[in-house]
Design a protein around this motif. Structure first.
Motif, PDB file in Angstrom:
ATOM      1  N   UNK A   1       0.841  -1.193   0.000  1.00 14.76           N
ATOM      2  CA  UNK A   1       0.000   0.000   0.000  1.00 14.76           C
ATOM      3  C   UNK A   1       0.879   1.247   0.000  1.00 14.76           C
ATOM      4  N   UNK A   2       0.444   2.295  -0.702  1.00 16.44           N
ATOM      5  CA  UNK A   2       1.266   3.514  -0.779  1.00 16.44           C
ATOM      6  C   UNK A   2       1.137   4.373   0.473  1.00 16.44           C
ATOM      7  N   UNK A   3       2.148   5.184   0.708  1.00 13.68           N
ATOM      8  CA  UNK A   3       2.085   6.189   1.763  1.00 13.68           C
ATOM      9  C   UNK A   3       1.552   7.486   1.156  1.00 13.68           C
ATOM     10  N   UNK A   4       1.552   8.553   1.934  1.00 14.56           N
ATOM     11  CA  UNK A   4       1.035   9.819   1.427  1.00 14.56           C
ATOM     12  C   UNK A   4       1.937  10.469   0.403  1.00 14.56           C
ATOM     13  N   UNK A   5       3.222  10.124   0.424  1.00 12.13           N
ATOM     14  CA  UNK A   5       4.198  10.691  -0.500  1.00 12.13           C
ATOM     15  C   UNK A   5       3.836  10.347  -1.940  1.00 12.13           C
ATOM     16  N   UNK A   6       3.473  11.338  -2.741  1.00  9.99           N
ATOM     17  CA  UNK A   6       3.169  11.113  -4.150  1.00  9.99           C
ATOM     18  C   UNK A   6       1.887  10.365  -4.410  1.00  9.99           C
ATOM     19  N   UNK A   7       0.999  10.301  -3.442  1.00  9.98           N
ATOM     20  CA  UNK A   7      -0.235   9.516  -3.545  1.00  9.98           C
ATOM     21  C   UNK A   7      -1.187  10.098  -4.590  1.00  9.98           C
ATOM     22  N   UNK A   8      -1.698   9.244  -5.462  1.00 11.44           N
ATOM     23  CA  UNK A   8      -2.691   9.628  -6.475  1.00 11.44           C
ATOM     24  C   UNK A   8      -3.965   8.823  -6.239  1.00 11.44           C
ATOM     25  N   UNK A   9      -5.092   9.520  -6.140  1.00 16.92           N
ATOM     26  CA  UNK A   9      -6.361   8.877  -5.789  1.00 16.92           C
ATOM     27  C   UNK A   9      -7.496   9.468  -6.600  1.00 16.92           C
ATOM     28  N   UNK A  10      -8.508   8.665  -6.887  1.00 17.59           N
ATOM     29  CA  UNK A  10      -9.718   9.185  -7.512  1.00 17.59           C
ATOM     30  C   UNK A  10     -10.297  10.301  -6.642  1.00 17.59           C
ATOM     31  N   UNK A  11     -10.629  11.414  -7.267  1.00 13.02           N
ATOM     32  CA  UNK A  11     -11.151  12.554  -6.510  1.00 13.02           C
ATOM     33  C   UNK A  11     -12.493  12.239  -5.854  1.00 13.02           C
ATOM     34  N   UNK A  12     -13.340  11.450  -6.528  1.00 18.65           N
ATOM     35  CA  UNK A  12     -14.669  11.192  -5.964  1.00 18.65           C
ATOM     36  C   UNK A  12     -14.573  10.382  -4.668  1.00 18.65           C
ATOM     37  N   UNK A  13     -13.528   9.548  -4.546  1.00 19.17           N
ATOM     38  CA  UNK A  13     -13.344   8.791  -3.308  1.00 19.17           C
ATOM     39  C   UNK A  13     -12.864   9.707  -2.181  1.00 19.17           C
ATOM     40  N   UNK A  14     -12.043  10.677  -2.523  1.00 21.49           N
ATOM     41  CA  UNK A  14     -11.587  11.607  -1.499  1.00 21.49           C
ATOM     42  C   UNK A  14     -12.723  12.514  -1.040  1.00 21.49           C
ATOM     43  N   UNK A  15     -13.657  12.787  -1.919  1.00 21.98           N
ATOM     44  CA  UNK A  15     -14.820  13.581  -1.481  1.00 21.98           C
ATOM     45  C   UNK A  15     -15.709  12.759  -0.550  1.00 21.98           C
ATOM     46  N   UNK A  16     -15.720  11.458  -0.751  1.00 23.75           N
ATOM     47  CA  UNK A  16     -16.434  10.593   0.188  1.00 23.75           C
ATOM     48  C   UNK A  16     -15.727  10.603   1.542  1.00 23.75           C
ATOM     49  N   UNK A  17     -14.402  10.659   1.515  1.00 20.25           N
ATOM     50  CA  UNK A  17     -13.640  10.775   2.759  1.00 20.25           C
ATOM     51  C   UNK A  17     -14.046  12.049   3.505  1.00 20.25           C
TER      52      UNK A  17
END
Length: 338
Positions: free
Chosen positions: A171-187
Motif C-alpha cells: 500500500x502507498x504512503x502519502x508521498x506522491x499519492x494519487x487517488x480518484x477525486x470522488x473517493x476523497x470527497x467521500x472521505x
C-alpha cells in the motif's frame, strides 16, 4: 474552478506549514518541470497557516508566473487533514495527486500515472515504488539505515497492489499519492460526519492517520491500492528531521494512529483487535523491559523500536477505549514521543 466534468485530469496538491524554503523551491521547480503532454493539470498549494505566509515567498511567486493553473489556499485550521480537505473541495481534476512540499517527483510522474490509471482502473490509490531519500544536510551514519526506511525509501521491482482490509506492504504512503477525486470527497463527507476523527500531522504532532484512512477507504469501497516502480520521487529530509529525537517521535506518531484508522473504516475488525491487545500488566512489563535495555544500549534503533512498540499498543488501547497504564504514559512523556 471547472465543474466535475473533469476537464482537468490531475489536480496536484501541495500542503505546507512553515516550510524550509530550500525544499519548497526544489519541490515547485520539479512540479513546473513535470511532463504534462496531452494532460490538463492544475496545482493547488495549501498554506496551513504558516508563520510567514507562503503566498509571498519568491519561489511561490515565480511558480505562479510559470503555471497559469496555480492556486494558493490559506487554511487556518491546523492539521494536514484540514489542509487536504480544503484542497479536495477546491480541486477540479478526476485524480488528486499529493506532492508533499518535501517531495521532488520525476519529470514523467504524471505520464506514468496516466498509464497506470488506464491499465488498472480498479486500483484507486497509487504511490511511488521508487522513493529515494535525500538527506540534504547529511545524516549520522549510526541512524542512516533506519532513517531511510522511516522516511519511506523503497525500490520495488514490479507493480504491486492489493485489496486486503488491513495494511499491506504494497500500500502507498502519502508521498506522491494519487487517488480518484470522488473517493476523497467521500472521505470528506465521512470526516465531516464524525466517522473519521484523526487529524494527521498537526504542528509538532507526527501522526499520519489521514493518509492511511484515505487508502483504507478506497479498499472499503471495493478498490485496490498499490505502488509502481515507474513512479519515482525524491524525499528531501533536512537536519531538523534527520535526528534521533524526530525519528523516535515519527516511530510513535505513525504507529499510534493505525488501530483507530483501521477500526473507523472497518468496524468489523474490532474482534480481531481485541485478540491482539495486550493486558495492562504485560504491556507495562514489556515497555519497562525495553526501556531498561535502551538505557544501557548504544544502538539507537532500540529507542525507535521502543517508540514504535509503545505507539502500536497505545493505539490499540485508544481504539478500543481502554485506559493506557499510567507508567507507560510516563515513559512516553519521558521520551518526548508526542
Amino acid at each position: 474552478m471547472l465543474s466535475a466534468s473533469h476537464d482537468i485530469d490531475y489536480s496536484i496538491v501541495i500542503c505546507t506549514y512553515n516550510p524550509d524554503v530550500r525544499i519548497l523551491q526544489r519541490c515547485l521547480q520539479a512540479v513546473q518541470q513535470l511532463d504534462t503532454s496531452n494532460l490538463q493539470t492544475e496545482v493547488i498549494l495549501v498554506d496551513n497557516n504558516s508563520n510567514t505566509p507562503v503566498n509571498n515567498l519568491p519561489c511561490v511567486v515565480a511558480c505562479r508566473q510559470q503555471l497559469p493553473a496555480f492556486t494558493c489556499l490559506l487554511v487556518k485550521e491546523q492539521g494536514v487533514r484540514f489542509a487536504r480537505m480544503a484542497a479536495i473541495e477546491q480541486a477540479a481534476g478526476k485524480f488528486i495527486v499529493y506532492i508533499d512540499y518535501d517531495n521532488e517527483p520525476e519529470k514523467d510522474y504524471l505520464q506514468q500515472l496516466k498509464q497506470l490509471n488506464t491499465l488498472y482502473p480498479g486500483v484507486a490509490a497509487w504511490g511511488p515504488g521508487n522513493v529515494q531519500v535525500d538527506f540534504i544536510d547529511g545524516v549520522n551514519e549510526a541512524i542512516a539505515a533506519y532513517a531511510r526506511v522511516a522516511f519511506q525509501e523503497r525500490h520495488e521491482q514490479e507493480v504491486l497492489f492489493s485489496s486486503e482490509k488491513q495494511w499491506q506492504p504494497c500500500y502507498p504512503f502519502g508521498t506522491g499519492l494519487c487517488t480518484y477525486a470522488f473517493l476523497l470527497r467521500e472521505y470528506i463527507r465521512m470526516a465531516r460526519a464524525g466517522k473519521f476523527t484523526l487529524d494527521g500531522r498537526t504542528g509538532e504532532k507526527l501522526s499520519s492517520g489521514e493518509d492511511t484512512q484515505m487508502i483504507l477507504l478506497c479498499i472499503s469501497m471495493g478498490y485496490a491500492a498499490g505502488v509502481s516502480p515507474d513512479l519515482h520521487i525524491t524525499h528531501m529530509i533536512p537536519a531538523s528531521r534527520a535526528n534521533d529525537a524526530y525519528l523516535r517521535r515519527l516511530a510513535y506518531g505513525t504507529s499510534v494512529c493505525y488501530a483507530t484508522c483501521l477500526l473507523q473504516v472497518f468496524p468489523e475488525q474490532e474482534d480481531r483487535l481485541l485478540q491482539q491487545v495486550m493486558g495492562p500488566y504485560r504491556f507495562l512489563k514489556n515497555a519497562l523491559k525495553q526501556f531498561i535495555k535502551v538505557q544501557y544500549s548504544k544502538e539507537p534503533h532500540r529507542l525507535f523500536e521502543l517508540a514504535r512498540f509503545i505507539g502500536l499498543n497505545t493505539g490499540l488501547y485508544h481504539a478500543l477505549n481502554k485506559p493506557v497504564p499510567l507508567p507507560v504514559n510516563k515513559i512516553a512523556r519521558y521520551l518526548k514521543l508526542e
